[in-house]
Design a protein around this motif. Structure first.
Motif, PDB file in Angstrom:
ATOM      1  N   LYS A   1     -23.033  42.934  11.691  1.00  0.00           N
ATOM      2  CA  LYS A   1     -24.082  43.032  12.478  1.00  0.00           C
ATOM      3  C   LYS A   1     -24.647  41.653  13.164  1.00  0.00           C
ATOM      4  N   VAL A   2     -24.637  40.414  12.121  1.00  0.00           N
ATOM      5  CA  VAL A   2     -24.831  39.301  12.786  1.00  0.00           C
ATOM      6  C   VAL A   2     -23.857  38.689  13.800  1.00  0.00           C
ATOM      7  N   TYR A   3     -22.487  39.227  13.437  1.00  0.00           N
ATOM      8  CA  TYR A   3     -21.075  38.843  14.265  1.00  0.00           C
ATOM      9  C   TYR A   3     -21.686  39.410  15.539  1.00  0.00           C
ATOM     10  N   ASP A   4     -22.300  40.678  15.598  1.00  0.00           N
ATOM     11  CA  ASP A   4     -22.460  41.358  17.061  1.00  0.00           C
ATOM     12  C   ASP A   4     -23.799  40.495  17.660  1.00  0.00           C
ATOM     13  N   LEU A   5     -24.371  39.815  16.967  1.00  0.00           N
ATOM     14  CA  LEU A   5     -25.487  38.985  17.877  1.00  0.00           C
ATOM     15  C   LEU A   5     -25.043  37.699  18.068  1.00  0.00           C
ATOM     16  N   ASP A   6     -24.091  37.149  17.285  1.00  0.00           N
ATOM     17  CA  ASP A   6     -23.739  35.843  17.562  1.00  0.00           C
ATOM     18  C   ASP A   6     -22.485  35.495  16.991  1.00  0.00           C
ATOM     19  N   LYS A   7     -21.334  35.671  17.762  1.00  0.00           N
ATOM     20  CA  LYS A   7     -20.070  35.337  16.907  1.00  0.00           C
ATOM     21  C   LYS A   7     -19.969  33.872  16.552  1.00  0.00           C
ATOM     22  N   VAL A   8     -20.492  33.034  17.313  1.00  0.00           N
ATOM     23  CA  VAL A   8     -20.200  31.691  16.960  1.00  0.00           C
ATOM     24  C   VAL A   8     -20.912  31.346  15.517  1.00  0.00           C
ATOM     25  N   VAL A   9     -22.222  31.932  15.084  1.00  0.00           N
ATOM     26  CA  VAL A   9     -22.796  31.606  14.124  1.00  0.00           C
ATOM     27  C   VAL A   9     -21.785  32.115  12.555  1.00  0.00           C
ATOM     28  N   ILE A  10     -21.136  33.171  12.672  1.00  0.00           N
ATOM     29  CA  ILE A  10     -20.143  33.742  11.858  1.00  0.00           C
ATOM     30  C   ILE A  10     -19.137  32.816  11.742  1.00  0.00           C
ATOM     31  N   THR A  11     -18.620  32.256  12.926  1.00  0.00           N
ATOM     32  CA  THR A  11     -17.197  31.404  12.803  1.00  0.00           C
ATOM     33  C   THR A  11     -17.763  29.755  12.169  1.00  0.00           C
ATOM     34  N   ASP A  12     -18.655  29.380  12.788  1.00  0.00           N
ATOM     35  CA  ASP A  12     -19.228  28.087  12.131  1.00  0.00           C
ATOM     36  C   ASP A  12     -19.461  28.136  10.726  1.00  0.00           C
ATOM     37  N   LEU A  13     -20.114  29.158  10.142  1.00  0.00           N
ATOM     38  CA  LEU A  13     -20.407  29.325   8.785  1.00  0.00           C
ATOM     39  C   LEU A  13     -19.078  29.459   7.949  1.00  0.00           C
ATOM     40  N   GLY A  14     -18.129  30.013   8.476  1.00  0.00           N
ATOM     41  CA  GLY A  14     -16.818  30.414   7.716  1.00  0.00           C
ATOM     42  C   GLY A  14     -17.075  31.514   7.006  1.00  0.00           C
ATOM     43  N   LEU A  15     -18.096  32.496   7.340  1.00  0.00           N
ATOM     44  CA  LEU A  15     -18.222  33.719   6.759  1.00  0.00           C
ATOM     45  C   LEU A  15     -16.969  34.710   6.915  1.00  0.00           C
ATOM     46  N   LEU A  16     -16.147  34.586   7.852  1.00  0.00           N
ATOM     47  CA  LEU A  16     -14.961  35.528   7.969  1.00  0.00           C
ATOM     48  C   LEU A  16     -14.138  35.328   6.755  1.00  0.00           C
ATOM     49  N   ASP A  17     -13.886  33.942   6.329  1.00  0.00           N
ATOM     50  CA  ASP A  17     -13.014  33.474   5.107  1.00  0.00           C
ATOM     51  C   ASP A  17     -13.454  34.100   4.018  1.00  0.00           C
ATOM     52  N   THR A  18     -14.739  34.028   3.942  1.00  0.00           N
ATOM     53  CA  THR A  18     -15.578  34.411   2.536  1.00  0.00           C
ATOM     54  C   THR A  18     -15.250  36.095   2.628  1.00  0.00           C
ATOM     55  N   VAL A  19     -15.574  36.804   3.667  1.00  0.00           N
ATOM     56  CA  VAL A  19     -15.260  38.091   3.628  1.00  0.00           C
ATOM     57  C   VAL A  19     -13.904  38.382   3.491  1.00  0.00           C
ATOM     58  N   ARG A  20     -13.090  37.860   3.743  1.00  0.00           N
ATOM     59  CA  ARG A  20     -11.577  38.000   3.477  1.00  0.00           C
ATOM     60  C   ARG A  20     -11.384  37.703   1.930  1.00  0.00           C
ATOM     61  N   GLY A  21     -11.764  36.823   1.448  1.00  0.00           N
ATOM     62  CA  GLY A  21     -11.664  36.552  -0.094  1.00  0.00           C
ATOM     63  C   GLY A  21     -12.497  37.813  -1.077  1.00  0.00           C
ATOM     64  N   ILE A  22     -13.432  38.325  -0.505  1.00  0.00           N
ATOM     65  CA  ILE A  22     -14.337  39.508  -0.919  1.00  0.00           C
ATOM     66  C   ILE A  22     -13.175  40.609  -1.217  1.00  0.00           C
ATOM     67  N   ALA A  23     -12.674  40.842   0.104  1.00  0.00           N
ATOM     68  CA  ALA A  23     -11.678  41.807   0.242  1.00  0.00           C
ATOM     69  C   ALA A  23     -10.469  41.854  -0.708  1.00  0.00           C
ATOM     70  N   LEU A  24     -10.122  40.786  -1.020  1.00  0.00           N
ATOM     71  CA  LEU A  24      -8.570  40.499  -1.785  1.00  0.00           C
ATOM     72  C   LEU A  24      -9.352  40.393  -3.475  1.00  0.00           C
ATOM     73  N   SER A  25     -10.419  39.814  -3.907  1.00  0.00           N
ATOM     74  CA  SER A  25     -10.531  39.634  -4.995  1.00  0.00           C
ATOM     75  C   SER A  25     -11.802  40.044  -5.704  1.00  0.00           C
ATOM     76  N   ASP A  26     -12.786  40.971  -4.856  1.00  0.00           N
ATOM     77  CA  ASP A  26     -14.060  41.328  -5.392  1.00  0.00           C
ATOM     78  C   ASP A  26     -13.766  42.454  -6.851  1.00  0.00           C
ATOM     79  N   ARG A  27     -14.439  42.249  -7.618  1.00  0.00           N
ATOM     80  CA  ARG A  27     -14.234  43.131  -8.729  1.00  0.00           C
ATOM     81  C   ARG A  27     -14.774  44.444  -8.528  1.00  0.00           C
ATOM     82  N   ASP A  28     -15.514  44.684  -7.672  1.00  0.00           N
ATOM     83  CA  ASP A  28     -16.060  46.056  -7.046  1.00  0.00           C
ATOM     84  C   ASP A  28     -15.148  46.627  -5.918  1.00  0.00           C
ATOM     85  N   ALA A  29     -14.545  47.860  -6.277  1.00  0.00           N
ATOM     86  CA  ALA A  29     -13.526  48.248  -5.124  1.00  0.00           C
ATOM     87  C   ALA A  29     -14.541  48.900  -3.957  1.00  0.00           C
TER      88      ALA A  29
END
Length: 566
Positions: A92-120
């Motif tokens: 939702k935030v990415y839809d409002l402002d792509k730069v914010v998500i990129t600057d905060l590195g949230l995509l890398d955080t989301v990628r790590g969650i997709a690979l290793s989060d304990r909840d499927a």
């Protein structure tokens, strides 16, 4: 003030109201920020998740500065519900402002969650966000796919379907990797959800395209799950499965020939499923099962659903066209003419026209059956035109069968019937001149005076051709028929099948047309089409008024009679 309540249901309703009107009253939405930020730190994970979801759903760009801190904390929250909500909030935030998500590195955080989060479910939510932002093709790599495949037993139906879509885009680097993927997903073929089964089938078919022998074995493996689904699912789900099975049968009919009984229509099947089954029965017919299939199809000819009855006759005719020894099938088709049902007679006549071209050795049998048909009772133009074509082509039937049609030439509305009538009378004139001279004169006179341009042109062409040179007219009109046709071009559409196979498990298979035909409002123009000059408008002209007087009509009977004799 109303949002400061301990009742979750009331709080949820109020937050929904705020988010619904925030984009219209942005200044007032700012007043709710403090309450939402406070609830993001609440002890209850339900309230924390609800507050974060509402905060990111305000969709007000100047409030982004308040979102980043609670969003980052929520991505590492101890409770899975909050993390699931936070991952979707990133989109939702990415839809409002792509730069914010990129600057905060949230995509890398989301990628790590997709690979290793304990909840499927959290991992699948993260995968959905990445697929939406980066595209599914970017996720089709071993580093992302293998951890997800190892968790397939933890995923629900939605998660499995998403993982399958990504797996279908993955290109294995070696054969062992292909077998590992299929071994992991083997259990999904027995899943109760049809969407999961179809998605798994797509993966199996795509990853084995480079291995012909294994690809054929995959067809054998996926038959049982698909056949089970079409017999046990609700009609709507069964149709989706049957449509995909229809595509597979069309591509590899030999592999399904032994299972033809699974495609027999049940009394409870809806019409749309029956039609696909009839097409599959036509495709799988071979020398070992052709006669049981024809007997079964013959039972459907008397179906109360006229569309099914017609399609059954077409299916029998197509099988006869592909069968070398088609005498029993031809005899069964000729028996349908005895039923004296309008739609059955019409469809049978159309099929007999093709059979006469494919199996000329059955000419005598077809001729005897046509002699018993009352052409004036045939109402459909295509069927009437087929009957007229056979009379003219055979030349052995009584030409006076066409006389009632010639007398009513001006009342006939179909140009197809009129054109066929002109050609048939011309052919009969060269085969039986004494009997057909008067008939040809009448039809040419009526054709030249006809208001339909095509009819007028053909009649005038034949008349002038006969005037110019009778022998040349005979060569053009009664051309020598070549060898029996092996197949018809319209029965082969491999390009369409290949396109649909590439879009397996999509709506394209259900519609039986490539997706660009119903998703693009205006398909892109090719370079050749762009360079093509626009054709000038052709002025509309009326047919030339040409009439045949008595002397000209008599010319056909007297001067051409001797030259027309073979």
């Amino acid at each position: 003030m109303a949002t400061v309540t301990s009742d979750v249901a009331t709080k949820k309703m109020l937050y929904h109201y705020i988010t619904h009107h925030a984009h219209v009253h942005q200044e007032l939405a700012l007043l709710s920020i403090n309450t939402l930020l406070k609830d993001c730190r609440d002890d209850s994970p339900t309230i924390r998740g609800l507050a974060l979801r509402s905060l990111c759903s305000l969709r007000v760009a100047n409030l982004l500065e308040y979102l980043t801190e609670p969003l980052q904390k929520a991505l590492s929250d101890q409770h899975a519900y909050v993390r699931r909500t936070a991952v979707i909030a990133v989109l939702k935030v990415y839809d409002l402002d792509k730069v914010v998500i990129t600057d905060l590195g949230l995509l890398d955080t989301v990628r790590g969650i997709a690979l290793s989060d304990r909840d499927a479910q959290v991992a699948i939510n993260a995968l959905s966000v990445l697929a939406e932002i980066e595209g599914k093709e970017s996720l089709a790599n071993a580093g992302m796919l293998i951890p997800l495949l190892n968790r397939v037993k933890e995923l629900d139906e939605w998660g499995l379907c998403l993982v399958m879509e990504i797996a279908a885009l993955y290109v294995p680097k070696e054969p062992n990797e292909i077998f590992d993927i299929m071994n992991v997903l083997e259990s999904c073929l027995a899943h109760v959800n049809s969407a999961v089964v179809l998605a798994t089938v797509r993966v199996f078919l795509r990853v084995t395209l480079s291995m012909a022998e294994v690809h054929q074995q995959v067809y054998e493996r996926i038959k049982a799950p698909l056949l089970t689904l079409i017999s046990s699912s609700a009609p709507e789900i069964a149709y989706a499965v049957v449509a995909h099975l229809h595509l597979l049968v069309s591509r590899a009919p030999v592999l399904f020939a032994a299972d033809h009984k699974h495609f027999y229509c049940r009394y409870s099947d809806p019409s749309y499923i029956k039609q696909l089954k009839l097409e599959m029965l036509t495709a799988v017919a071979d020398t070992n099962n052709v006669y049981p299939i024809v007997v079964e199809l013959s039972e459907y000819v008397a179906d109360v659903d006229i569309a099914i009855a017609r399609k059954s006759i077409v299916a029998i005719g197509q099988i006869a066209l592909e069968t070398p020894d088609a005498e029993p099938i031809v005899m069964r088709l000729l028996q349908f003419l005895e039923l004296e049902q309008q739609h059955i007679t019409a469809e049978t006549l159309i099929i007999l026209k093709d059979l006469l071209r494919r199996h000329p050795k059955h000419t005598m049998d077809i001729t005897a059956a046509l002699d018993q048909v009352d052409v004036m009772s045939v109402e459909e133009p295509a069927a009437k035109a087929a009957y007229i074509w056979m009379v003219g082509e055979l030349g052995t039937l009584d030409p006076y069968l066409l006389e009632p049609l010639v007398e009513g030439f001006s009342q006939e509305e179909s140009s197809e019937v009129k054109l066929e009538m002109i050609t048939a009378c011309a052919k009969l004139f060269f085969k039986r001149p004494p009997e057909c001279q008067r008939l040809l004169g009448k039809v040419l006179e009526a054709g030249v005076a006809d208001s339909q341009q095509d009819v007028h042109d053909r009649a005038l062409l034949y008349y002038r051709l006969l005037q110019y040179d009778v022998k040349e007219a005979r060569r053009v009109i009664v051309c020598k028929r070549g060898d029996a046709l092996g197949s018809f071009a319209e029965t082969h559409n491999s390009d369409l099948l290949d396109r649909l196979f590439d879009e397996f498990n999509t709506l394209a298979v259900l519609y039986q047309k490539p997706s660009f035909t119903f998703t693009d409002l205006s398909p892109p123009t090719t370079a050749s089409q762009q360079d093509m000059p626009t054709a000038p408008e052709t002025p509309t002209t009326q047919p030339a008024t040409v009439s045949l007087d008595a002397a000209q009509t008599d010319l056909l009977g007297e001067e051409l009679r001797e030259d027309a004799l073979p």
